[in-house]
Motif scaffolding. Structure first.
Motif, mmCIF file in Angstrom:
data_model
loop_
_atom_site.group_PDB
_atom_site.id
_atom_site.type_symbol
_atom_site.label_atom_id
_atom_site.label_comp_id
_atom_site.label_asym_id
_atom_site.label_seq_id
_atom_site.Cartn_x
_atom_site.Cartn_y
_atom_site.Cartn_z
ATOM 1 N N UNK A 194 0.941 -1.293 -0.003
ATOM 2 C CA UNK A 194 0.139 0.064 -0.036
ATOM 3 C C UNK A 194 1.059 1.116 -0.141
ATOM 4 N N UNK A 195 0.104 2.279 -0.209
ATOM 5 C CA UNK A 195 0.853 3.596 -0.193
ATOM 6 C C UNK A 195 1.406 3.918 1.294
ATOM 7 N N UNK A 246 12.708 7.267 1.998
ATOM 8 C CA UNK A 246 11.238 6.782 1.609
ATOM 9 C C UNK A 246 10.611 8.147 1.552
ATOM 10 N N UNK A 247 9.667 8.269 0.381
ATOM 11 C CA UNK A 247 8.946 9.426 0.140
ATOM 12 C C UNK A 247 7.544 9.353 0.338
ATOM 13 N N UNK A 285 3.848 8.995 -0.806
ATOM 14 C CA UNK A 285 3.291 8.513 -2.187
ATOM 15 C C UNK A 285 4.074 7.016 -2.513
ATOM 16 N N UNK A 286 5.148 7.106 -1.951
ATOM 17 C CA UNK A 286 5.641 5.726 -2.228
ATOM 18 C C UNK A 286 4.882 4.643 -1.949
ATOM 19 N N UNK A 287 5.188 3.391 -2.533
ATOM 20 C CA UNK A 287 4.364 2.208 -2.330
ATOM 21 C C UNK A 287 5.062 1.232 -1.465
ATOM 22 N N UNK A 288 4.565 0.641 -0.269
ATOM 23 C CA UNK A 288 5.517 -0.202 0.426
ATOM 24 C C UNK A 288 5.034 -1.734 -0.018
ATOM 25 N N UNK A 289 6.033 -2.499 -0.309
ATOM 26 C CA UNK A 289 5.810 -3.987 -0.543
ATOM 27 C C UNK A 289 6.670 -4.716 0.359
ATOM 28 N N UNK A 290 5.863 -5.602 1.326
ATOM 29 C CA UNK A 290 6.641 -6.086 2.452
ATOM 30 C C UNK A 290 6.073 -7.686 2.587
ATOM 31 N N UNK A 291 6.931 -8.630 2.785
ATOM 32 C CA UNK A 291 6.316 -10.020 2.984
ATOM 33 C C UNK A 291 7.757 -10.606 3.822
ATOM 34 N N UNK A 334 10.294 -12.035 3.354
ATOM 35 C CA UNK A 334 11.650 -11.782 3.069
ATOM 36 C C UNK A 334 12.270 -10.356 3.478
ATOM 37 N N UNK A 335 11.374 -9.452 3.459
ATOM 38 C CA UNK A 335 11.708 -8.186 3.630
ATOM 39 C C UNK A 335 10.854 -6.961 3.186
ATOM 40 N N UNK A 336 11.364 -5.915 3.065
ATOM 41 C CA UNK A 336 10.502 -4.620 2.522
ATOM 42 C C UNK A 336 11.145 -3.969 1.485
ATOM 43 N N UNK A 337 10.228 -3.734 0.645
ATOM 44 C CA UNK A 337 10.532 -2.881 -0.504
ATOM 45 C C UNK A 337 9.811 -1.602 -0.835
ATOM 46 N N UNK A 338 10.551 -0.363 -1.101
ATOM 47 C CA UNK A 338 9.702 0.688 -1.198
ATOM 48 C C UNK A 338 9.686 1.090 -2.669
ATOM 49 N N UNK A 339 8.838 1.419 -3.210
ATOM 50 C CA UNK A 339 8.581 1.548 -4.855
ATOM 51 C C UNK A 339 8.144 3.213 -5.018
ATOM 52 N N UNK A 340 9.094 3.684 -5.750
ATOM 53 C CA UNK A 340 8.400 5.199 -6.194
ATOM 54 C C UNK A 340 7.112 4.964 -6.956
ATOM 55 N N UNK A 341 5.980 5.655 -6.612
ATOM 56 C CA UNK A 341 4.790 5.477 -7.364
ATOM 57 C C UNK A 341 4.838 5.645 -8.942
#
Lengths: 229, 229, 229
Positions: free
Chosen positions: A56-57, A171-172, A174-180, A182-189
């Protein structure tokens, strides 16, 4: 279709993949470190286990030591400000020994429709967090509340991840967080669409690649067949 | 009986014991640090839990940063080179943030008959590793593949464990790995027979010792009765 | 009623609360760091999970490196000296790589009526500890016994927690240990009555506060209603 429902649709599609898939896609798009936020792990619903995905955002909360009297103060509890459908990201001061997230805030966040919580720092009330059900990621637990140690100073501002990363990891809003697990990724929108496309293409390749392995082909051969672009 | 089936028989007997028993035996034989490889823990099938034991001859893979352009390069994927019945040991560069082991390599290793995997570094695709079933030990997880960060340089060479250990801790080709939920021990092949004998003798003593405790004897007395040599 | 049965009654009442509740109460009583002993976590019966609570008077064991030949020596195994109803607290030398607690000592402690064990250092024989059933907390596991590395030097003396804490964190004989999945708190015996009173008052407030959240009130409002004193 509104912008939001279109975003929701993309995030739902993204859930077909893993944090590893997403990081792979971001690296292919030359995004630094594939958006990885190292050393923050799943604590709820269980410790680094199971198929939970938090997508989610981001809604960031910047926290400073209580000894910092110059940074701005917030008028209300930040837990009351969390927008529905967001992932709360709390940035604690480096090496803080107290928790910056616990049972009451988590329940409030859940009621407000938060998807889950990522803490660059410590959490407490783990039993309560687990019974609330929304996923929570953190560096460690603590028994200390923030009260005497830290305080929030700013909402939805850019954050620098703790740890001496060079270059710094940002981390900005509006970035999208994806976590499971294995760990966490921060995706620029802005990259979300391309990440989705890249995941769809490459994860399909890797499924074929894995099937080829089960047919007895070497990994070297399987890669040469299924990863040509 | 071939040498290999004799080795297999010894390894099977060794499985009657624990990593602690084996380290105790190695210390009695004056082997440095009892062969202990500290701070690498079980991640699969579960996190430091259950009665899983990983026992087998080591097959080492030395990995260097991608920025290292002078070390030799490998022609094929090292996952294709793993001998059946071995325990893969991956030595990642110190403090590397990326995983050096993941789902595809694990599946290939499993198909080739690897008994399990020990990573002096990070792993990813934990869900896939757990569904494959062979035991996997590591320092931590990551979401990043090796692709952009590290590369293998040598197979089945002597390895120095990461961490500032004094004296350095070495893993040599042909050593035997014994890993369970307490941790990992590396047994020099030449000592295997003596380790087995020592385990058999001392674990029997300690079983009697434990029974004596249940009869209400003090630990001091029980040791004086059951640990005389 | 004897002093002990009165203490037991208080400890039983204390079990209605959590380590977080107790730390909150100690902070309200101006006790440094709320008695928190950071970075020691539950390993048995499971890893930082479940509703296990370990509550009892502390019995400390100070351990030194074997290379220390000047500190006093103990005549008998310290595991034989543990008073019934106590929580054993082992203070290992900083950064020691060996375990200072394992299966035999744990069984002896259990037979003597120890409530559980807290180790400022490493443990081994995790499978045996888990089958014994009394709770065990530690920093990490090891496969190495203490035999060649460390030795006990003093029983039920004041202890300084490992880690560079400023001011130092002390554990004194007669202190009460309260440990659960969030972490460990050390309560000075003199404060026990006040901690109980404070927990009873504030946990009731927070239960009302949480119910108010479920009725849709903001956390800010709920705090202003339910936390006025």
């Amino acid at each position: 279709m509104t912008d939001n429902s279109s975003l929701d649709k993309k995030l739902e599609l993204l859930k077909n993949f893993t944090a590893c898939d997403v990081a792979d896609a971001l690296l292919r798009l030359n995004h630094p470190l594939g958006g990885y936020l190292p050393n923050i792990v799943m604590f709820s619903p269980e410790y680094q286990s199971g198929d939970t995905k938090l997508v989610g955002p981001v809604y960031t909360v910047k926290i400073v030591p209580k000894s910092d009297t110059t940074s701005p103060k917030l008028a209300t509890s930040y837990a009351d400000t969390i927008p529905s459908g967001n992932v709360v990201f709390l940035s604690a001061p480096p090496d803080s020994i107290n928790a910056v997230w616990g049972g009451l805030m988590n329940t409030r966040a859940k009621i407000l429709g938060a998807k889950g919580v990522v803490v660059d720092g410590r959490i407490r009330d783990l039993e309560e967090l687990r019974s609330d059900g929304i996923p929570v990621f953190a560096r460690a637990t603590s028994v200390l509340s923030a009260k005497e140690f830290t305080r929030p100073t700013a909402l939805n501002v850019p954050i620098i991840l703790n740890g001496n990363h060079d270059p710094p990891i940002k981390i900005n809003p509006d970035d999208i967080i994806f976590a499971d697990l294995d760990g966490i990724v921060c995706i620029p929108k802005d990259l979300l669409e391309q990440v989705l496309d890249s995941c769809e293409k490459h994860v399909a390749m890797d499924k074929n690649l894995k099937n080829a392995l089960y047919e007895g082909i070497t990994l070297t051969e399987a890669k040469s067949i299924h990863r040509k672009e």
